[in-house]
Design an enzyme around this catalytic site. Structure first.
Site, mmCIF file in Angstrom:
data_model
loop_
_atom_site.group_PDB
_atom_site.id
_atom_site.type_symbol
_atom_site.label_atom_id
_atom_site.label_comp_id
_atom_site.label_asym_id
_atom_site.label_seq_id
_atom_site.Cartn_x
_atom_site.Cartn_y
_atom_site.Cartn_z
ATOM 1 N N CYS A 66 31.091 62.462 85.028
ATOM 2 C CA CYS A 66 32.096 63.366 84.464
ATOM 3 C C CYS A 66 32.748 62.755 83.227
ATOM 4 C CB CYS A 66 33.149 63.723 85.517
ATOM 5 S SG CYS A 66 34.007 62.302 86.248
ATOM 6 N N ASN A 110 37.693 66.622 85.999
ATOM 7 C CA ASN A 110 36.559 65.804 86.423
ATOM 8 C C ASN A 110 35.708 66.468 87.513
ATOM 9 O OD1 ASN A 110 39.344 64.652 87.405
ATOM 10 N ND2 ASN A 110 37.960 64.373 89.152
#
Length: 479
Positions: free
Chosen positions: A289, A455
């Site tokens: 991420c 994320n």
């Protein structure tokens, strides 16, 4: 009519137009598999207020009024013409029409000219998808795949594999975890546990829940699944050798890992996917991420100003890997209570960027701090640039890339003076550029950029984008 009444009347007209636009958006999606967005912001299943607020954002982006009536007019034309499955930016079309209106007989001729490239688009062959793992990322992927199924012209979620057996109780628990989420809210759909078929019925379609101890032991073809893309989000298999075990299973054609991989192409969609032809590779990694957050931004800086060196510090939400209370952990510091401490830990994002942008090899250092928030993270990029710049130039560069080019899905430009981590939850772009926080040194040679990212949600959308590329179901797009 006094001013107050005029304002009420004007607002009522805008809301009626928003209602009309919502109907067109829905009809286009369900009847033609055409998705409308507004400067990359999703429009499907949005409320009247959300539609109007997105138009206000568009107006702020261009420093000019942005009429919802123009959006409705263009959307109506799109509804009446023949197009293949597509993803069209209504904001870009509306903006261009306002600039070029005098060159066209009417809005219909404008839309036909702008979208003429759709005629060369090949017919899509839908792709079966299997999710291997059903944790945080797995459930978000399931939500997105099923929410955006439409007519099923792209990807079809057929099965979810877990490493725990699924009896009636565990099936209901998994259904509940999909329905409700403490961070991302309720799933906007229906989920019914079906123990008799060992499946979940999600939005009326059957998704089989398969138990497996090992990747190679599943016969997916026995479930009617063929030539499928398997997305491994367990984190248990990260090497080419381990991931190759999925390809032994009947019915699996390609594999995509939702973590950094070893010995396989690590791809940040929007940056380096074209270096890897899906016909020549069977296993792919969507990187991390954080890598997906920083790589698009670093590519912009490298392409425009040049990166001499730099350091990135990611301030990351705590994850399931950490302990809720102090306890043993194989890594230093991560054993301390996640919700009570800021925890310094390592990240490989600094070196991972070089896999997508080789010119940055050896130029970046990196570290991470886990902080007591459950989602929503921030990267601070401290860079020395080759070409001196100013804050105004830096922001203009980022705004341009957020508006046009190959990174429009990856970069969201924020004007918000009050932006905090909870504001960015649910943002589909993997990188949110905070224009109000950026810093440029007096000599213009050092810049500090603040890049927010969800994320979980933003990364999941990057995985979906890459999955569509691998599965060859990317629609005609107009950005």
């Amino acid at each position: 009519m006094n001013l107050y009444q005029k304002q009420l009347s004007s607002e009522a007209e805008k809301r009626r137009s928003a209602v009309e636009l919502i109907k067109i958006i829905s009809d286009l999606w369900y009847e033609k598999s055409i998705e409308l967005v507004l400067f990359r912001n999703p429009l499907f299943d949005k409320s009247v207020s959300e539609i109007l607020n997105l138009h206000l954002y568009a107006a702020h982006f261009h420093n000019k009024p942005f009429s919802i009536d123009t959006s409705v007019a263009i959307a109506n034309v799109i509804l009446t013409i023949h197009l293949p499955p597509a993803k069209l930016d209504l904001g870009k079309l509306s903006y261009e029409y306002r600039l070029e209106e005098e060159h066209y007989e009417d809005v219909r001729h404008f839309v036909l000219e702008k979208l003429k490239g759709a005629k060369t688009t090949k017919n899509l062959q839908p792709k079966d998808v299997v999710l291997y793992g059903f944790g945080r990322i797995g459930r978000l992927l399931a939500r997105e795949l099923l929410f955006k199924t439409g007519k099923g012209a792209q990807m079809r979620l057929r099965a979810i594999v877990t490493r725990d057996k699924n009896d009636a109780l565990s099936l209901e628990k998994r259904a509940s975890l999909l329905r409700y989420d403490s961070i991302h809210g309720d799933f906007q759909g229906t989920v019914i546990a079906d123990p008799s078929n060992n499946a979940l019925i999600i939005n009326g379609t059957t998704v089989y829940m398969i138990y497996a101890n090992a990747p190679e032991e599943v016969d997916y073809s026995s479930y009617g699944i063929e030539n499928a893309l398997l997305i491994d989000n367990t984190g248990a298999f990260t090497t080419k050798e381990a991931l190759s075990r999925h390809l032994v299973a009947k019915g699996i054609h390609k594999v995509l890992l939702t973590a950094p991989g070893k010995g396989v192409p690590n791809i940040v969609y929007g940056v380096n996917q074209h270096q890897f032809n899906p016909e020549k590779f069977d296993i792919f990694s969507a990187a991390s991420c954080t890598t997906n957050a920083i790589t698009p931004i670093l590519k912009v800086i490298e392409d425009t100003l040049g990166v001499v060196s730099g350091h990135l510090e990611t301030i990351h939400a705590y994850t399931n890997d950490q302990n809720l209370v102090d306890n043993m952990h194989r890594k230093y510091r991560r054993g301390r209570a996640a919700t009570l401490n800021m925890v310094i830990t390592e990240t490989g994002a600094g070196t991972a960027v070089a896999k997508a942008i080789p010119a940055l090899e050896g130029k970046l250092t990196s570290n991470a701090i886990r902080v007591p928030v459950p989602n929503g993270s921030l990267v601070v990029l401290n860079l020395e640039v080759a070409t001196p710049t100013t804050l105004e130039t830096l922001n203009d560069i980022m705004k341009k890339y957020a508006l046009e080019g190959e990174l429009v899905e990856q970069i969201k430009y924020s004007f918000n003076h009050e932006l905090v981590s909870s504001d960015i939850i649910g943002t589909a772009a993997p990188a949110i550029y905070d224009s109000k926080a950026s810093i440029v040194s007096r000599d213009g040679k050092r810049v500090v950029l603040y890049i927010w990212y969800d994320n979980e949600y933003g990364y999941s959308h990057q995985v979906i984008r890459l999955a569509k590329y691998i599965a060859k179901v990317r629609r005609f797009t107009y950005y």
